[in-house]
Design a protein around this motif. Structure first.
Motif, mmCIF file in Angstrom:
data_model
loop_
_atom_site.group_PDB
_atom_site.id
_atom_site.type_symbol
_atom_site.label_atom_id
_atom_site.label_comp_id
_atom_site.label_asym_id
_atom_site.label_seq_id
_atom_site.Cartn_x
_atom_site.Cartn_y
_atom_site.Cartn_z
ATOM 1 N N GLY A 1 -23.070 23.990 4.060
ATOM 2 C CA GLY A 1 -23.386 25.373 3.746
ATOM 3 C C GLY A 1 -24.870 25.584 3.539
ATOM 4 N N ARG A 2 -25.503 24.643 2.868
ATOM 5 C CA ARG A 2 -26.963 24.743 2.689
ATOM 6 C C ARG A 2 -27.674 24.654 4.034
ATOM 7 N N ALA A 3 -27.250 23.742 4.891
ATOM 8 C CA ALA A 3 -27.888 23.585 6.200
ATOM 9 C C ALA A 3 -27.770 24.862 7.022
ATOM 10 N N LEU A 4 -26.580 25.458 7.043
ATOM 11 C CA LEU A 4 -26.397 26.695 7.796
ATOM 12 C C LEU A 4 -27.201 27.847 7.188
ATOM 13 N N GLY A 5 -27.378 27.818 5.863
ATOM 14 C CA GLY A 5 -28.208 28.834 5.229
ATOM 15 C C GLY A 5 -29.652 28.743 5.682
ATOM 16 N N TYR A 6 -30.181 27.525 5.778
ATOM 17 C CA TYR A 6 -31.549 27.360 6.282
ATOM 18 C C TYR A 6 -31.661 27.796 7.736
ATOM 19 N N LEU A 7 -30.710 27.365 8.574
ATOM 20 C CA LEU A 7 -30.786 27.652 10.007
ATOM 21 C C LEU A 7 -30.559 29.123 10.321
ATOM 22 N N SER A 8 -29.931 29.841 9.414
ATOM 23 C CA SER A 8 -29.722 31.273 9.650
ATOM 24 C C SER A 8 -31.002 32.074 9.488
ATOM 25 N N ARG A 9 -31.998 31.500 8.817
ATOM 26 C CA ARG A 9 -33.256 32.219 8.605
ATOM 27 C C ARG A 9 -34.283 31.939 9.700
ATOM 28 N N ARG A 10 -34.354 30.717 10.192
ATOM 29 C CA ARG A 10 -35.272 30.384 11.283
ATOM 30 C C ARG A 10 -34.858 29.050 11.894
ATOM 31 N N GLU A 11 -35.529 28.683 12.975
ATOM 32 C CA GLU A 11 -35.250 27.413 13.629
ATOM 33 C C GLU A 11 -35.900 26.263 12.851
ATOM 34 N N TYR A 12 -35.197 25.133 12.797
ATOM 35 C CA TYR A 12 -35.700 23.914 12.160
ATOM 36 C C TYR A 12 -35.586 22.769 13.151
ATOM 37 N N SER A 13 -36.533 21.847 13.055
ATOM 38 C CA SER A 13 -36.360 20.588 13.772
ATOM 39 C C SER A 13 -35.402 19.697 12.989
ATOM 40 N N ARG A 14 -34.870 18.684 13.646
ATOM 41 C CA ARG A 14 -33.926 17.801 12.958
ATOM 42 C C ARG A 14 -34.594 17.100 11.777
ATOM 43 N N ALA A 15 -35.813 16.608 11.965
ATOM 44 C CA ALA A 15 -36.510 15.893 10.894
ATOM 45 C C ALA A 15 -36.822 16.834 9.721
ATOM 46 N N GLU A 16 -37.219 18.060 10.016
ATOM 47 C CA GLU A 16 -37.545 19.009 8.953
ATOM 48 C C GLU A 16 -36.306 19.388 8.155
ATOM 49 N N LEU A 17 -35.188 19.625 8.832
ATOM 50 C CA LEU A 17 -33.956 19.976 8.129
ATOM 51 C C LEU A 17 -33.455 18.800 7.296
ATOM 52 N N SER A 18 -33.636 17.597 7.792
ATOM 53 C CA SER A 18 -33.235 16.415 7.020
ATOM 54 C C SER A 18 -34.025 16.323 5.717
ATOM 55 N N ARG A 19 -35.318 16.602 5.773
ATOM 56 C CA ARG A 19 -36.130 16.577 4.548
ATOM 57 C C ARG A 19 -35.693 17.663 3.569
ATOM 58 N N LYS A 20 -35.272 18.806 4.074
ATOM 59 C CA LYS A 20 -34.835 19.892 3.196
ATOM 60 C C LYS A 20 -33.524 19.564 2.484
ATOM 61 N N LEU A 21 -32.639 18.837 3.167
ATOM 62 C CA LEU A 21 -31.314 18.567 2.607
ATOM 63 C C LEU A 21 -31.268 17.287 1.781
ATOM 64 N N MET A 22 -32.235 16.429 1.929
ATOM 65 C CA MET A 22 -32.196 15.124 1.263
ATOM 66 C C MET A 22 -32.085 15.214 -0.259
ATOM 67 N N PRO A 23 -32.737 16.169 -0.954
ATOM 68 C CA PRO A 23 -32.589 16.221 -2.416
ATOM 69 C C PRO A 23 -31.181 16.546 -2.895
ATOM 70 N N TYR A 24 -30.313 17.030 -2.018
ATOM 71 C CA TYR A 24 -28.984 17.471 -2.426
ATOM 72 C C TYR A 24 -27.886 16.449 -2.116
ATOM 73 N N THR A 25 -28.262 15.297 -1.649
ATOM 74 C CA THR A 25 -27.264 14.274 -1.364
ATOM 75 C C THR A 25 -27.878 12.885 -1.526
ATOM 76 N N GLU A 26 -27.021 11.925 -1.864
ATOM 77 C CA GLU A 26 -27.445 10.527 -1.954
ATOM 78 C C GLU A 26 -26.857 9.698 -0.824
ATOM 79 N N ASP A 27 -26.077 10.330 0.035
ATOM 80 C CA ASP A 27 -25.437 9.645 1.149
ATOM 81 C C ASP A 27 -26.254 9.894 2.410
ATOM 82 N N ALA A 28 -27.155 8.966 2.734
ATOM 83 C CA ALA A 28 -28.012 9.138 3.912
ATOM 84 C C ALA A 28 -27.200 9.102 5.198
ATOM 85 N N ASP A 29 -26.200 8.238 5.246
ATOM 86 C CA ASP A 29 -25.377 8.165 6.461
ATOM 87 C C ASP A 29 -24.588 9.455 6.653
#
Length: 265
Positions: free
Chosen positions: A122-150
């Motif tokens: 849900g957080r990822a779709l919220g970010y992508l609904s506002r503008r385009e993200y690269s995969r690396a940039e979106l990964s950095r945005k979501l990393m604080p909200y999870t401890e499961d890297a895989d």
């Protein structure tokens, strides 16, 4: 008859003395001390109305200050029973407890109004609904909200398959937003910072080089609009175009032969 009057007068005097009254006898009084019917006028002390006998005689004489104090006690405004009986410390304690209870109620109400925690997707779709993200940039945005890297990588793969996430669309959006103001060098640097693939960067760079001179002319025309006349002015214009990310070959063409190039077009 005179003896009988004196005896009756003495008897009345003794009786009046037992009741605490002082008087002046008829034989010793002046005409002013006699009443209209000829009787004696008795001078009654004020204390006789508040006590009797020995208790009244032992009280101090009543003066004006005592009368004023009595009036103050009789007519002074009285406080409400609860306010008069409530100590200052208890009032402070009650107000503190009331404030604490009110604050606790507000916190509970705020917690009840809070939205349930959003899922990672849900957080990822919220970010992508506002503008385009690269995969690396979106990964950095979501990393604080999870401890499961895989699990995060699995989610990103899923978003790419579903078409929500695309590095190509991100690169296209960067070119669309930045190409009119900066050169290919600045845009390529931004794409590298967002870890877009090398193949995609080469494609974007080739596309930008084809229109680099036209875009550099537009930027220069908006800022200066005429060729430099002194070396200092030439250096200033060259620094401006270089800071915008245009190459030195493009800058040299603009500052040396801009009129010939325009006449050809």
């Amino acid at each position: 008859m005179s003896t009988m009057s004196r005896t009756a007068g003495s008897s009345r005097d003794a009786h009046a003395g037992d009741r605490g009254f002082a008087h002046s006898g008829a034989a010793d009084s002046s005409p002013a001390d006699l009443s209209d019917d000829g009787g004696a006028v008795f001078e009654v002390p004020f204390e006789a109305f508040f006590g009797a006998g020995d208790e009244a005689s032992s009280s101090p004489p009543f003066d004006s200050s005592s009368q004023t104090s009595l009036k103050k006690r009789l007519y002074a405004p009285t406080a409400e029973p609860d306010e008069a009986a409530e100590p200052q410390g208890d009032r402070y304690e009650r107000s503190t407890v009331t404030r604490a209870a009110r604050q606790s109620a507000r916190e509970k109400s705020s917690a009840a109004r809070q939205r349930p925690e959003r899922s990672l997707k849900g957080r990822a779709l919220g970010y992508l609904s506002r503008r385009e993200y690269s995969r690396a940039e979106l990964s950095r945005k979501l990393m604080p909200y999870t401890e499961d890297a895989d699990g995060l990588e699995v989610l990103l793969d899923s978003l790419e398959r579903e078409g929500w996430l695309s590095d190509a669309r991100f690169a296209e959006s960067v070119v669309h937003r930045r190409a009119a103001r900066v050169g290919a060098g600045r845009i390529v640097s931004e794409l590298k910072r967002h870890a877009v693939g090398e193949t995609l960067i080469e494609e974007v760079s080739t596309q930008l080089r084809e229109t680099e001179l036209v875009r550099a002319r537009a930027v220069w025309q908006k800022k200066y609009g005429q060729l430099p006349e002194t070396p200092a002015e030439r250096a200033r214009q060259a620094r401006f175009l270089a800071a915008r990310g245009f190459s030195m070959s493009i800058i040299g063409k603009i500052l040396k032969g801009i009129e010939d190039d325009w006449s050809d077009n």
